[in-house]
Write a protein that holds these residues in place. Structure first.
Motif, PDB file in Angstrom:
ATOM      1  N   THR A  38      12.018   7.553   9.072  1.00  0.00           N
ATOM      2  CA  THR A  38      12.103   6.145   9.484  1.00  0.00           C
ATOM      3  C   THR A  38      13.515   5.613   9.206  1.00  0.00           C
ATOM      4  N   TYR A  51       3.688  -1.395   8.219  1.00  0.00           N
ATOM      5  CA  TYR A  51       2.815  -0.454   8.945  1.00  0.00           C
ATOM      6  C   TYR A  51       1.868   0.149   7.929  1.00  0.00           C
ATOM      7  N   SER A  96      10.646   0.489  -8.039  1.00  0.00           N
ATOM      8  CA  SER A  96       9.556  -0.140  -7.291  1.00  0.00           C
ATOM      9  C   SER A  96      10.090  -1.261  -6.404  1.00  0.00           C
ATOM     10  N   ALA A  97       9.430  -1.429  -5.270  1.00  0.00           N
ATOM     11  CA  ALA A  97       9.769  -2.509  -4.335  1.00  0.00           C
ATOM     12  C   ALA A  97       9.685  -3.876  -5.003  1.00  0.00           C
ATOM     13  N   PRO A 124       4.967  12.479   7.822  1.00  0.00           N
ATOM     14  CA  PRO A 124       5.839  11.327   8.079  1.00  0.00           C
ATOM     15  C   PRO A 124       5.431  10.581   9.353  1.00  0.00           C
ATOM     16  N   SER A 125       5.928   9.371   9.484  1.00  0.00           N
ATOM     17  CA  SER A 125       5.653   8.554  10.670  1.00  0.00           C
ATOM     18  C   SER A 125       6.165   9.231  11.934  1.00  0.00           C
ATOM     19  N   GLY A 175       6.449   0.608   4.397  1.00  0.00           N
ATOM     20  CA  GLY A 175       5.363   1.571   4.566  1.00  0.00           C
ATOM     21  C   GLY A 175       4.610   1.790   3.267  1.00  0.00           C
ATOM     22  N   ILE A 176       4.923   1.011   2.224  1.00  0.00           N
ATOM     23  CA  ILE A 176       4.252   1.236   0.939  1.00  0.00           C
ATOM     24  C   ILE A 176       2.784   0.819   1.053  1.00  0.00           C
ATOM     25  N   PHE A 236      11.609  12.307  -3.610  1.00  0.00           N
ATOM     26  CA  PHE A 236      12.039  11.755  -2.313  1.00  0.00           C
ATOM     27  C   PHE A 236      13.415  11.098  -2.473  1.00  0.00           C
ATOM     28  N   GLU A 282      12.920   3.480  -3.014  1.00  0.00           N
ATOM     29  CA  GLU A 282      11.897   4.532  -3.079  1.00  0.00           C
ATOM     30  C   GLU A 282      11.466   4.746  -4.531  1.00  0.00           C
ATOM     31  N   LEU A 283      10.168   4.844  -4.732  1.00  0.00           N
ATOM     32  CA  LEU A 283       9.609   4.987  -6.083  1.00  0.00           C
ATOM     33  C   LEU A 283       9.522   6.449  -6.529  1.00  0.00           C
ATOM     34  N   GLN A 315       0.113   6.804  -3.985  1.00  0.00           N
ATOM     35  CA  GLN A 315       1.440   6.190  -3.818  1.00  0.00           C
ATOM     36  C   GLN A 315       2.044   6.514  -2.453  1.00  0.00           C
ATOM     37  N   VAL A 316       1.859   7.750  -1.981  1.00  0.00           N
ATOM     38  CA  VAL A 316       2.486   8.157  -0.718  1.00  0.00           C
ATOM     39  C   VAL A 316       1.636   7.690   0.465  1.00  0.00           C
ATOM     40  N   GLY A 366       9.967   2.089   0.735  1.00  0.00           N
ATOM     41  CA  GLY A 366       9.251   3.361   0.881  1.00  0.00           C
ATOM     42  C   GLY A 366       9.794   4.244   1.985  1.00  0.00           C
ATOM     43  N   PRO A 367      11.064   4.695   1.891  1.00  0.00           N
ATOM     44  CA  PRO A 367      11.632   5.539   2.950  1.00  0.00           C
ATOM     45  C   PRO A 367      11.053   6.952   3.010  1.00  0.00           C
ATOM     46  N   GLY A 368      10.445   7.433   1.920  1.00  0.00           N
ATOM     47  CA  GLY A 368       9.852   8.783   1.932  1.00  0.00           C
ATOM     48  C   GLY A 368      10.902   9.848   2.159  1.00  0.00           C
TER      49      GLY A 368
HETATM   50  C1  LIG Z   1       3.444   6.087   3.916  1.00  0.00           C
HETATM   51  S1  LIG Z   1       4.874   6.666   3.044  1.00  0.00           S
HETATM   52  C2  LIG Z   1       6.112   6.207   4.247  1.00  0.00           C
HETATM   53  C3  LIG Z   1       7.280   7.174   4.264  1.00  0.00           C
HETATM   54  C4  LIG Z   1       8.244   7.044   5.443  1.00  0.00           C
HETATM   55  N1  LIG Z   1       8.828   5.716   5.517  1.00  0.00           N
HETATM   56  C5  LIG Z   1       7.563   7.360   6.758  1.00  0.00           C
HETATM   57  O1  LIG Z   1       7.099   6.421   7.417  1.00  0.00           O
HETATM   58  O2  LIG Z   1       7.494   8.531   7.131  1.00  0.00           O
HETATM   59  C6  LIG Z   1       5.037   5.464   1.735  1.00  0.00           C
HETATM   60  C7  LIG Z   1       6.275   5.629   0.857  1.00  0.00           C
HETATM   61  O3  LIG Z   1       6.326   4.504  -0.030  1.00  0.00           O
HETATM   62  C8  LIG Z   1       6.702   4.945  -1.339  1.00  0.00           C
HETATM   63  N2  LIG Z   1       6.214   3.925  -2.289  1.00  0.00           N
HETATM   64  C9  LIG Z   1       4.936   3.697  -2.688  1.00  0.00           C
HETATM   65  N3  LIG Z   1       4.879   2.662  -3.536  1.00  0.00           N
HETATM   66  C10 LIG Z   1       6.159   2.190  -3.657  1.00  0.00           C
HETATM   67  C11 LIG Z   1       6.754   1.102  -4.384  1.00  0.00           C
HETATM   68  N4  LIG Z   1       6.029   0.293  -5.154  1.00  0.00           N
HETATM   69  N5  LIG Z   1       8.082   0.912  -4.265  1.00  0.00           N
HETATM   70  C12 LIG Z   1       8.851   1.729  -3.486  1.00  0.00           C
HETATM   71  N6  LIG Z   1       8.339   2.777  -2.783  1.00  0.00           N
HETATM   72  C13 LIG Z   1       7.009   3.001  -2.870  1.00  0.00           C
HETATM   73  C14 LIG Z   1       6.042   6.312  -1.438  1.00  0.00           C
HETATM   74  O4  LIG Z   1       6.606   7.102  -2.471  1.00  0.00           O
HETATM   75  C15 LIG Z   1       6.282   6.854  -0.039  1.00  0.00           C
HETATM   76  O5  LIG Z   1       7.544   7.471   0.042  1.00  0.00           O
END
Ligand SMILES: C[S@@+](CC[C@H](N)C(=O)[O-])C[C@H]1O[C@@H](n2cnc3c(N)ncnc32)[C@H](O)[C@@H]1O
Length: 211
Positions: A78, A173, A120-121, A47-48, A142-143, A101, A96-97, A41-42, A72-74
């Motif tokens: 970002t 991304y 979920s998105a 982080p970016s 970023g998901i 976070f 954010e899921l 999921q992450v 997906g703000p994590g």
């Molecule tokens: C690659 S991380 C990016 C985090 C942050 N934006 C960064 O770039 O540092 C992906 C993020 O998407 C979230 N995520 C994954 N699937 C998701 C979904 N279906 N809906 C919302 N958020 C989701 C994860 O929990 C994680 O926080």
């Protein structure tokens, strides 16, 4: 997480770490914990980078956007960079899921332009209408489309294409290229670039909704 804030764009509060300089170790540690909790999921262990954040700001044209969505703000690096680039009257909806976070973002990021939802998105349209928010000018994601169940990826792609305003931008991304297969049936061919100053280097795809 600290409640201390510095002034960001137009006098709004932004994370003290937003913009430039090294990333706080605490954010990186929390991010790594999130990855250990749920690697698929992450999708990334840290982080970016600042360089990726600024590339996303440019690709999504955030300085001109009035309504912005982040999927997906994590841990919020970002998110803070986006808020810093956005205008004083713009709005940001972040979805954010991960509950941890989400909890940390809720406790740490205070900005009148910031709207945060847990879920979920796939529920993007529902979240926008529940808050009476307008069609987004930009959606940044970023998901990880490569590890999500394909039916979830397809639902996110169709929802993004539907809610984006005509002429609006979808910027994703990604470490892998799967997002293109899900998104292109709805929005056509993207513009592609790479951000190599990031761990790992990522592809950045930009779609512009016709109209
Ligand atoms: C690659 S991380 C990016 C985090 C942050 N934006 C960064 O770039 O540092 C992906 C993020 O998407 C979230 N995520 C994954 N699937 C998701 C979904 N279906 N809906 C919302 N958020 C989701 C994860 O929990 C994680 O926080």
């Amino acid at each position: 997480m600290s409640q201390q804030r510095v002034q960001g764009h137009a006098g709004h509060a932004a994370k003290p770490s937003a913009g430039f300089g090294p990333k706080p170790l605490r954010d990186s540690f929390q991010f790594l914990r999130g990855f250990v909790r749920n690697p698929a999921q992450v999708g990334s262990i840290i982080p970016s980078s600042r360089q990726l954040e600024q590339r996303l700001v440019r690709s999504a044209r955030l300085r001109d956007a009035r309504m912005v969505v982040e999927l997906g703000p994590g841990t919020g690096g970002t998110t803070s960079a986006f808020l810093q680039a956005m205008g004083a009257t713009a709005q940001l909806l972040a979805i954010e899921l991960d509950t941890e976070f989400h909890h940390r973002l809720h406790a740490s990021l205070h900005d009148p332009r910031f709207n945060l939802e847990l879920g979920s998105a796939e529920r993007l349209a529902e979240f926008l209408s529940a808050r009476w928010l307008p069609a987004p000018d930009a959606i940044i994601s970023g998901i990880p489309f490569s590890t999500m169940p394909p039916e979830v990826s397809d639902r996110v792609a169709s929802t993004v294409a539907r809610v984006l305003r005509p002429g609006g931008r979808f910027v994703a991304y990604q470490v892998r290229g799967h997002v293109s297969g899900f998104m292109s049936p709805y929005l056509g061919q993207p513009e592609k670039s790479w951000e190599v100053i990031n761990v790992p280097p990522v592809r950045v795809y930009t779609w512009v909704k016709p109209g």
